[in-house]
Design a protein around this motif. Structure first.
Motif, PDB file in Angstrom:
ATOM      1  N   ASP A   3      -6.731 -12.299  13.180  1.00  0.00           N
ATOM      2  CA  ASP A   3      -6.383 -10.948  12.748  1.00  0.00           C
ATOM      3  C   ASP A   3      -5.802 -10.949  11.320  1.00  0.00           C
ATOM      4  O   ASP A   3      -4.942  -9.885  10.809  1.00  0.00           O
ATOM      5  CB  ASP A   3      -5.319 -10.409  13.534  1.00  0.00           C
ATOM      6  CG  ASP A   3      -6.146  -9.915  14.935  1.00  0.00           C
ATOM      7  OD1 ASP A   3      -6.766  -9.020  15.056  1.00  0.00           O
ATOM      8  OD2 ASP A   3      -6.223 -10.864  15.633  1.00  0.00           O
ATOM      9  N   SER A   4      -6.388 -12.003  10.422  1.00  0.00           N
ATOM     10  CA  SER A   4      -5.738 -11.739   8.954  1.00  0.00           C
ATOM     11  C   SER A   4      -5.988 -10.220   8.297  1.00  0.00           C
ATOM     12  O   SER A   4      -7.079  -9.799   8.385  1.00  0.00           O
ATOM     13  CB  SER A   4      -6.358 -13.049   8.042  1.00  0.00           C
ATOM     14  OG  SER A   4      -5.841 -13.181   6.937  1.00  0.00           O
ATOM     15  N   THR A   5      -4.905 -10.093   7.598  1.00  0.00           N
ATOM     16  CA  THR A   5      -5.040  -8.761   6.966  1.00  0.00           C
ATOM     17  C   THR A   5      -4.475  -9.089   5.387  1.00  0.00           C
ATOM     18  O   THR A   5      -3.620  -9.967   5.199  1.00  0.00           O
ATOM     19  CB  THR A   5      -4.278  -7.539   7.522  1.00  0.00           C
ATOM     20  OG1 THR A   5      -4.214  -6.653   6.499  1.00  0.00           O
ATOM     21  CG2 THR A   5      -2.845  -8.204   7.723  1.00  0.00           C
ATOM     22  N   ASP A   6      -5.103  -8.303   4.392  1.00  0.00           N
ATOM     23  CA  ASP A   6      -4.456  -8.470   3.156  1.00  0.00           C
ATOM     24  C   ASP A   6      -2.967  -7.468   2.854  1.00  0.00           C
ATOM     25  O   ASP A   6      -2.626  -7.679   1.979  1.00  0.00           O
ATOM     26  CB  ASP A   6      -5.577  -8.351   2.019  1.00  0.00           C
ATOM     27  CG  ASP A   6      -6.518  -9.099   1.891  1.00  0.00           C
ATOM     28  OD1 ASP A   6      -6.253 -10.305   2.161  1.00  0.00           O
ATOM     29  OD2 ASP A   6      -7.677  -9.074   1.536  1.00  0.00           O
ATOM     30  N   GLU A   7      -2.768  -6.548   3.929  1.00  0.00           N
ATOM     31  CA  GLU A   7      -1.850  -5.614   3.729  1.00  0.00           C
ATOM     32  C   GLU A   7      -0.392  -6.525   3.976  1.00  0.00           C
ATOM     33  O   GLU A   7      -0.061  -7.367   4.508  1.00  0.00           O
ATOM     34  CB  GLU A   7      -1.667  -4.848   4.983  1.00  0.00           C
ATOM     35  CG  GLU A   7      -0.821  -3.785   4.941  1.00  0.00           C
ATOM     36  CD  GLU A   7      -0.653  -2.894   6.235  1.00  0.00           C
ATOM     37  OE1 GLU A   7       0.445  -2.620   6.661  1.00  0.00           O
ATOM     38  OE2 GLU A   7      -1.777  -2.715   6.736  1.00  0.00           O
ATOM     39  N   GLN A   8       0.416  -6.260   2.788  1.00  0.00           N
ATOM     40  CA  GLN A   8       1.509  -6.868   2.928  1.00  0.00           C
ATOM     41  C   GLN A   8       2.704  -5.892   3.148  1.00  0.00           C
ATOM     42  O   GLN A   8       2.520  -4.720   2.849  1.00  0.00           O
ATOM     43  CB  GLN A   8       2.026  -7.444   1.424  1.00  0.00           C
ATOM     44  CG  GLN A   8       1.389  -8.682   0.942  1.00  0.00           C
ATOM     45  CD  GLN A   8       1.722  -9.347  -0.364  1.00  0.00           C
ATOM     46  OE1 GLN A   8       2.155  -8.735  -1.105  1.00  0.00           O
ATOM     47  NE2 GLN A   8       1.841 -10.689  -0.122  1.00  0.00           N
ATOM     48  N   TYR A   9       3.754  -6.382   3.757  1.00  0.00           N
ATOM     49  CA  TYR A   9       4.940  -5.582   4.327  1.00  0.00           C
ATOM     50  C   TYR A   9       6.237  -6.209   3.355  1.00  0.00           C
ATOM     51  O   TYR A   9       6.548  -7.176   3.640  1.00  0.00           O
ATOM     52  CB  TYR A   9       4.938  -5.573   5.673  1.00  0.00           C
ATOM     53  CG  TYR A   9       6.325  -5.080   6.103  1.00  0.00           C
ATOM     54  CD1 TYR A   9       6.432  -3.590   6.349  1.00  0.00           C
ATOM     55  CD2 TYR A   9       7.190  -5.623   6.864  1.00  0.00           C
ATOM     56  CE1 TYR A   9       7.716  -2.911   6.826  1.00  0.00           C
ATOM     57  CE2 TYR A   9       8.293  -5.080   7.533  1.00  0.00           C
ATOM     58  CZ  TYR A   9       8.598  -3.898   7.489  1.00  0.00           C
ATOM     59  OH  TYR A   9       9.618  -3.098   8.016  1.00  0.00           O
ATOM     60  N   LEU A  10       7.015  -5.292   2.834  1.00  0.00           N
ATOM     61  CA  LEU A  10       8.230  -5.639   2.411  1.00  0.00           C
ATOM     62  C   LEU A  10       9.296  -5.545   3.370  1.00  0.00           C
ATOM     63  O   LEU A  10       9.892  -4.649   3.528  1.00  0.00           O
ATOM     64  CB  LEU A  10       8.515  -4.633   1.009  1.00  0.00           C
ATOM     65  CG  LEU A  10      10.049  -5.082   0.462  1.00  0.00           C
ATOM     66  CD1 LEU A  10      10.190  -6.536  -0.145  1.00  0.00           C
ATOM     67  CD2 LEU A  10      10.313  -3.923  -0.628  1.00  0.00           C
TER      68      LEU A  10
END
Length: 133
Positions: A3-10
């Motif tokens: 489920d790889s995603t490019d969305e990053q979370y700080l």
């Protein structure tokens, strides 16, 4: 299942202080490892909640890799950004990027991959449970 995603979370932003240094001056690697573990867990919890899956505790089972690219210095404001790499039946692997802003430039300091397992806490300890419910 991937489920790889490019969305990053700080997940965390922290100011490095003199108490965090090693005997040679830069920030001690163990301090960064602690923040990486905390950030990865926060990122996993964020991904779980965002997906609408059951809000279960997650525990660290592996730091699969850690690469220190640049030293971290006292006064650096360090960002710990997370991204989901893989979601399995009971586990989730999180990529943690550690970076700082130095003179208007983003500097990549450290990267890590950490695996967490969803658990049910009980009198017999912790038992892995499906992460998606």
């Amino acid at each position: 299942m991937t489920d790889s995603t490019d969305e990053q979370y700080l997940a965390i932003k922290a100011l490095m202080m003199p108490r965090d240094t090693n005997p040679y001056g830069p920030i001690f690697g163990g301090v960064l490892l602690s923040y990486i573990d905390q950030a990865g867990a926060a990122g996993a919890r964020h991904a779980i909640r965002r997906a609408g899956w059951p809000d279960r505790p997650v525990v660290t089972v592996a730091m699969n890799s850690v690469e220190f690219h640049q030293p971290v210095f006292v006064g650096d404001v360090v960002s710990f950004l997370t991204r989901v790499i893989r979601v399995g039946r009971t586990s989730m692997t999180i990529h943690v990027s550690v970076e700082a802003d130095r003179d208007g430039q983003t500097v990549s300091l450290t990267e890590a991959e950490v695996t967490y397992v969803a658990v049910e806490l009980g009198k017999d300890g912790r038992q892995p449970v499906p992460i998606r419910g």
